[in-house]
Design a protein around this motif. Structure first.
Motif, PDB file in Angstrom:
ATOM      1  N   VAL A 264       0.839  -1.189   0.000  1.00  0.00           N
ATOM      2  CA  VAL A 264       0.000   0.000   0.000  1.00  0.00           C
ATOM      3  C   VAL A 264       0.880   1.247   0.000  1.00  0.00           C
ATOM      4  O   VAL A 264       1.796   1.364   0.808  1.00  0.00           O
ATOM      5  CB  VAL A 264      -0.931   0.020   1.235  1.00  0.00           C
ATOM      6  N   GLY A 265       0.604   2.160  -0.941  1.00  0.00           N
ATOM      7  CA  GLY A 265       1.392   3.387  -0.973  1.00  0.00           C
ATOM      8  C   GLY A 265       1.604   3.920  -2.365  1.00  0.00           C
ATOM      9  O   GLY A 265       0.671   4.384  -3.013  1.00  0.00           O
ATOM     10  N   ALA A 266       2.849   3.821  -2.841  1.00  0.00           N
ATOM     11  CA  ALA A 266       3.239   4.482  -4.091  1.00  0.00           C
ATOM     12  C   ALA A 266       2.536   3.907  -5.328  1.00  0.00           C
ATOM     13  O   ALA A 266       2.239   4.632  -6.270  1.00  0.00           O
ATOM     14  CB  ALA A 266       4.753   4.392  -4.273  1.00  0.00           C
ATOM     15  N   VAL A 267       2.277   2.600  -5.321  1.00  0.00           N
ATOM     16  CA  VAL A 267       1.670   1.956  -6.484  1.00  0.00           C
ATOM     17  C   VAL A 267       0.154   1.912  -6.311  1.00  0.00           C
ATOM     18  O   VAL A 267      -0.333   1.462  -5.266  1.00  0.00           O
ATOM     19  CB  VAL A 267       2.220   0.522  -6.668  1.00  0.00           C
ATOM     20  N   PRO A 268      -0.626   2.383  -7.296  1.00  0.00           N
ATOM     21  CA  PRO A 268      -2.085   2.334  -7.185  1.00  0.00           C
ATOM     22  C   PRO A 268      -2.598   0.920  -6.948  1.00  0.00           C
ATOM     23  O   PRO A 268      -1.986  -0.053  -7.406  1.00  0.00           O
ATOM     24  CB  PRO A 268      -2.556   2.874  -8.549  1.00  0.00           C
ATOM     25  N   VAL A 269      -3.708   0.808  -6.224  1.00  0.00           N
ATOM     26  CA  VAL A 269      -4.270  -0.498  -5.866  1.00  0.00           C
ATOM     27  C   VAL A 269      -4.515  -1.365  -7.100  1.00  0.00           C
ATOM     28  O   VAL A 269      -4.143  -2.545  -7.134  1.00  0.00           O
ATOM     29  CB  VAL A 269      -5.584  -0.316  -5.074  1.00  0.00           C
ATOM     30  N   LEU A 270      -5.155  -0.811  -8.116  1.00  0.00           N
ATOM     31  CA  LEU A 270      -5.450  -1.590  -9.325  1.00  0.00           C
ATOM     32  C   LEU A 270      -4.180  -2.178  -9.927  1.00  0.00           C
ATOM     33  O   LEU A 270      -4.166  -3.336 -10.370  1.00  0.00           O
ATOM     34  CB  LEU A 270      -6.151  -0.704 -10.359  1.00  0.00           C
ATOM     35  N   VAL A 271      -3.118  -1.400  -9.934  1.00  0.00           N
ATOM     36  CA  VAL A 271      -1.859  -1.854 -10.524  1.00  0.00           C
ATOM     37  C   VAL A 271      -1.224  -2.941  -9.668  1.00  0.00           C
ATOM     38  O   VAL A 271      -0.701  -3.933 -10.184  1.00  0.00           O
ATOM     39  CB  VAL A 271      -0.895  -0.670 -10.719  1.00  0.00           C
ATOM     40  N   SER A 272      -1.267  -2.772  -8.338  1.00  0.00           N
ATOM     41  CA  SER A 272      -0.700  -3.784  -7.438  1.00  0.00           C
ATOM     42  C   SER A 272      -1.404  -5.130  -7.597  1.00  0.00           C
ATOM     43  O   SER A 272      -0.758  -6.179  -7.664  1.00  0.00           O
ATOM     44  CB  SER A 272      -0.799  -3.316  -5.978  1.00  0.00           C
ATOM     45  N   VAL A 273      -2.738  -5.098  -7.641  1.00  0.00           N
ATOM     46  CA  VAL A 273      -3.489  -6.342  -7.794  1.00  0.00           C
ATOM     47  C   VAL A 273      -3.224  -6.945  -9.173  1.00  0.00           C
ATOM     48  O   VAL A 273      -3.105  -8.164  -9.325  1.00  0.00           O
ATOM     49  CB  VAL A 273      -4.999  -6.105  -7.579  1.00  0.00           C
TER      50      VAL A 273
ATOM     51  N   MET B 261      -7.036 -16.777 -12.811  1.00  0.00           N
ATOM     52  CA  MET B 261      -6.077 -15.739 -12.450  1.00  0.00           C
ATOM     53  C   MET B 261      -5.684 -14.913 -13.670  1.00  0.00           C
ATOM     54  O   MET B 261      -5.537 -13.683 -13.596  1.00  0.00           O
ATOM     55  CB  MET B 261      -4.831 -16.358 -11.810  1.00  0.00           C
ATOM     56  N   GLY B 262      -5.502 -15.599 -14.809  1.00  0.00           N
ATOM     57  CA  GLY B 262      -5.199 -14.891 -16.047  1.00  0.00           C
ATOM     58  C   GLY B 262      -6.337 -13.983 -16.462  1.00  0.00           C
ATOM     59  O   GLY B 262      -6.126 -12.819 -16.845  1.00  0.00           O
ATOM     60  N   TYR B 263      -7.565 -14.490 -16.378  1.00  0.00           N
ATOM     61  CA  TYR B 263      -8.733 -13.671 -16.700  1.00  0.00           C
ATOM     62  C   TYR B 263      -8.833 -12.483 -15.742  1.00  0.00           C
ATOM     63  O   TYR B 263      -9.195 -11.375 -16.140  1.00  0.00           O
ATOM     64  CB  TYR B 263     -10.008 -14.505 -16.600  1.00  0.00           C
ATOM     65  N   GLY B 264      -8.527 -12.739 -14.463  1.00  0.00           N
ATOM     66  CA  GLY B 264      -8.561 -11.661 -13.481  1.00  0.00           C
ATOM     67  C   GLY B 264      -7.570 -10.560 -13.835  1.00  0.00           C
ATOM     68  O   GLY B 264      -7.879  -9.370 -13.703  1.00  0.00           O
ATOM     69  N   ALA B 265      -6.368 -10.952 -14.287  1.00  0.00           N
ATOM     70  CA  ALA B 265      -5.359  -9.966 -14.686  1.00  0.00           C
ATOM     71  C   ALA B 265      -5.844  -9.134 -15.871  1.00  0.00           C
ATOM     72  O   ALA B 265      -5.627  -7.915 -15.918  1.00  0.00           O
ATOM     73  CB  ALA B 265      -4.047 -10.676 -15.035  1.00  0.00           C
ATOM     74  N   VAL B 266      -6.528  -9.785 -16.824  1.00  0.00           N
ATOM     75  CA  VAL B 266      -7.067  -9.067 -17.987  1.00  0.00           C
ATOM     76  C   VAL B 266      -8.145  -8.078 -17.541  1.00  0.00           C
ATOM     77  O   VAL B 266      -8.187  -6.926 -18.000  1.00  0.00           O
ATOM     78  CB  VAL B 266      -7.642 -10.057 -19.025  1.00  0.00           C
ATOM     79  N   ILE B 267      -9.025  -8.523 -16.632  1.00  0.00           N
ATOM     80  CA  ILE B 267     -10.077  -7.640 -16.100  1.00  0.00           C
ATOM     81  C   ILE B 267      -9.452  -6.412 -15.432  1.00  0.00           C
ATOM     82  O   ILE B 267      -9.887  -5.270 -15.636  1.00  0.00           O
ATOM     83  CB  ILE B 267     -10.966  -8.405 -15.099  1.00  0.00           C
TER      84      ILE B 267
ATOM     85  N   ILE C 270      -7.730  -0.646 -15.356  1.00  0.00           N
ATOM     86  CA  ILE C 270      -6.638   0.336 -15.320  1.00  0.00           C
ATOM     87  C   ILE C 270      -6.768   1.292 -16.504  1.00  0.00           C
ATOM     88  O   ILE C 270      -6.621   2.514 -16.364  1.00  0.00           O
ATOM     89  CB  ILE C 270      -5.270  -0.378 -15.346  1.00  0.00           C
ATOM     90  N   GLY C 271      -7.063   0.725 -17.681  1.00  0.00           N
ATOM     91  CA  GLY C 271      -7.215   1.555 -18.872  1.00  0.00           C
ATOM     92  C   GLY C 271      -8.431   2.454 -18.796  1.00  0.00           C
ATOM     93  O   GLY C 271      -8.364   3.646 -19.135  1.00  0.00           O
ATOM     94  N   LEU C 272      -9.560   1.908 -18.338  1.00  0.00           N
ATOM     95  CA  LEU C 272     -10.805   2.680 -18.283  1.00  0.00           C
ATOM     96  C   LEU C 272     -10.726   3.825 -17.274  1.00  0.00           C
ATOM     97  O   LEU C 272     -11.320   4.889 -17.475  1.00  0.00           O
ATOM     98  CB  LEU C 272     -11.981   1.763 -17.924  1.00  0.00           C
TER      99      LEU C 272
END
Length: 302
Positions: A24-33, A185-191, A196-198
C-alpha cells in the motif's frame, strides 16, 4: 491430505495480509493487484505446461471461470488492498473470517444447502465480536476512514464468498481447481488491465525491494499455492467446512500486525477476538451423537 491442505492454507493466508499492507502506498491499488495476478497466472500456466497438465478450458466453462476471476482474483482484492490503507491488516483478517458465515448463507441461496439456528448464533457472536474489536477505534476516530475500511473489507469478503460458489460450481462441472485457478487468475489480470485503462490509472513500477518481495510472495505462495490448496479443500469437503480455515487466519495475521504495524490490544479487542472466533467455531462444531442408555445398548452374547 486434507489436514496438510488445511494447515498450508492457514499459514499462507494468515501471512498474506501483512504482505498486502507492504504494497500500500506508491503503487495504485489496481496496478498492485494486476501485478500480483498477472505474475501468478504466467507462472502457474508455465508450471502446468512444463508438467504436461495444461488444458484449454471449453467454451461452456468460460462463464464460470470469468465469474471466479471477477470474485476471487480481481474485485475482492481491490477491496482488500484499498481497505489496508484505512485499517490494520490484522483487523481485515478478522472481517475476512466471516467468510464462514457468508459461505453458509450463499450456499443456501445458490445450492440449497441447509441452514440452521447455529448460523444465527454464529452470526450474532461474529457481529458482536467485530463491534468490540472496532468500537474503541470508531468512537475515537475523527474521520470516516475506519468505516470505509470496514465496509471495503466486508465487501471484499462477500466477493470472496461468491467466488467460492463459482469455484464449487466449476468443480461440479468437472474442472479441476488447479486448471480453474490458473486460467481464472489470467482472466482476473485481464479484467484488472481493462479497469486500469478505463480509469486512467497510472502504471507505476515496483518502487523498492520490499514491495517486490511482497509481490513475489503474494503471487507464488499467496495466489498459486494458497488458492490451490484452499479450493482443493472446497472441492473435497465443501465450501462451508473449507472456510473454517479462515477462523485461524486472524491469529496469525493479528500476531504479525502487532509486531510490524504496532497494533495495540485493549480488553475490548481481546474479548471481541474471542467472540468473533467463537462465532466461527460454533458454526462448525461437531454435534455430539447421543450416547445410548444402558437399556438401549445392544445385547451381546458371551
Amino acid at each position: 491430505m486434507i489436514p496438510f491442505l488445511f494447515l498450508s492454507t492457514v499459514l499462507i493466508w494468515g501471512t498474506t495480509w501483512i504482505a498486502i499492507a507492504m504494497q500500500v502506498g506508491a503503487v495504485p491499488v489496481l496496478v498492485s493487484v494486476f501485478y500480483r495476478f498477472a505474475l501468478a497466472s504466467i507462472l502457474f500456466l508455465i508450471i502446468l505446461a512444463i508438467s504436461g497438465r495444461l488444458k484449454l478450458p471449453e467454451k461452456k466453462h468460460q462463464v464460470g471461470l470469468i465469474s471466479q476471476a471477477l470474485c476471487l482474483f480481481s474485485l475482492n482484492f481491490i477491496c482488500f488492498y484499498t481497505a489496508a490503507a484505512f485499517i490494520p491488516s490484522g483487523l481485515i483478517s478478522i472481517i475476512f473470517s466471516l467468510a464462514t458465515i457468508f459461505n453458509a448463507i450463499n450456499a443456501r441461496l445458490i445450492f440449497g444447502d441447509r441452514i440452521t439456528k447455529r448460523v444465527l448464533l454464529a452470526s450474532l457472536l461474529g457481529v458482536s465480536g467485530l463491534a468490540l474489536l472496532f468500537g474503541r477505534d470508531i468512537i475515537s476516530s475523527e474521520t470516516t476512514e475506519i468505516f470505509q475500511g470496514i465496509a471495503l473489507a466486508g465487501l471484499g469478503t462477500l466477493f470472496f464468498s461468491l467466488g467460492n460458489m463459482a469455484s464449487r460450481r466449476n468443480s461440479q462441472a468437472g474442472i479441476s481447481p488447479t486448471i480453474a485457478n490458473a486460467w481464472a487468475m489470467g482472466y482476473g489480470a485481464v479484467i484488472l488491465l481493462v479497469l486500469i485503462g478505463l480509469t486512467g490509472t497510472p502504471v507505476v513500477a515496483p518502487p523498492d525491494k520490499t514491495y517486490f518481495g511482497a509481490l513475489v510472495y503474494l503471487a507464488t505462495f499467496g495466489s498459486i499455492v494458497g488458492f490451490t490448496t484452499y479450493l482443493v479443500l472446497v472441492a473435497k469437503i465443501g465450501s462451508a467446512k473449507a472456510a473454517y480455515a479462515t477462523v485461524l487466519f486472524p491469529i496469525v495475521a493479528l500476531t504479525l500486525s502487532t509486531i510490524y504495524e504496532g497494533y495495540i490490544w485493549h480488553w475490548s479487542g481481546i474479548l471481541g477476538l474471542v467472540l468473533a472466533l467463537s462465532g466461527n467455531v460454533v458454526m462448525f462444531a461437531r454435534k455430539q451423537s447421543p450416547q445410548p442408555s444402558p437399556a438401549q445398548e445392544p445385547q451381546t452374547t458371551k
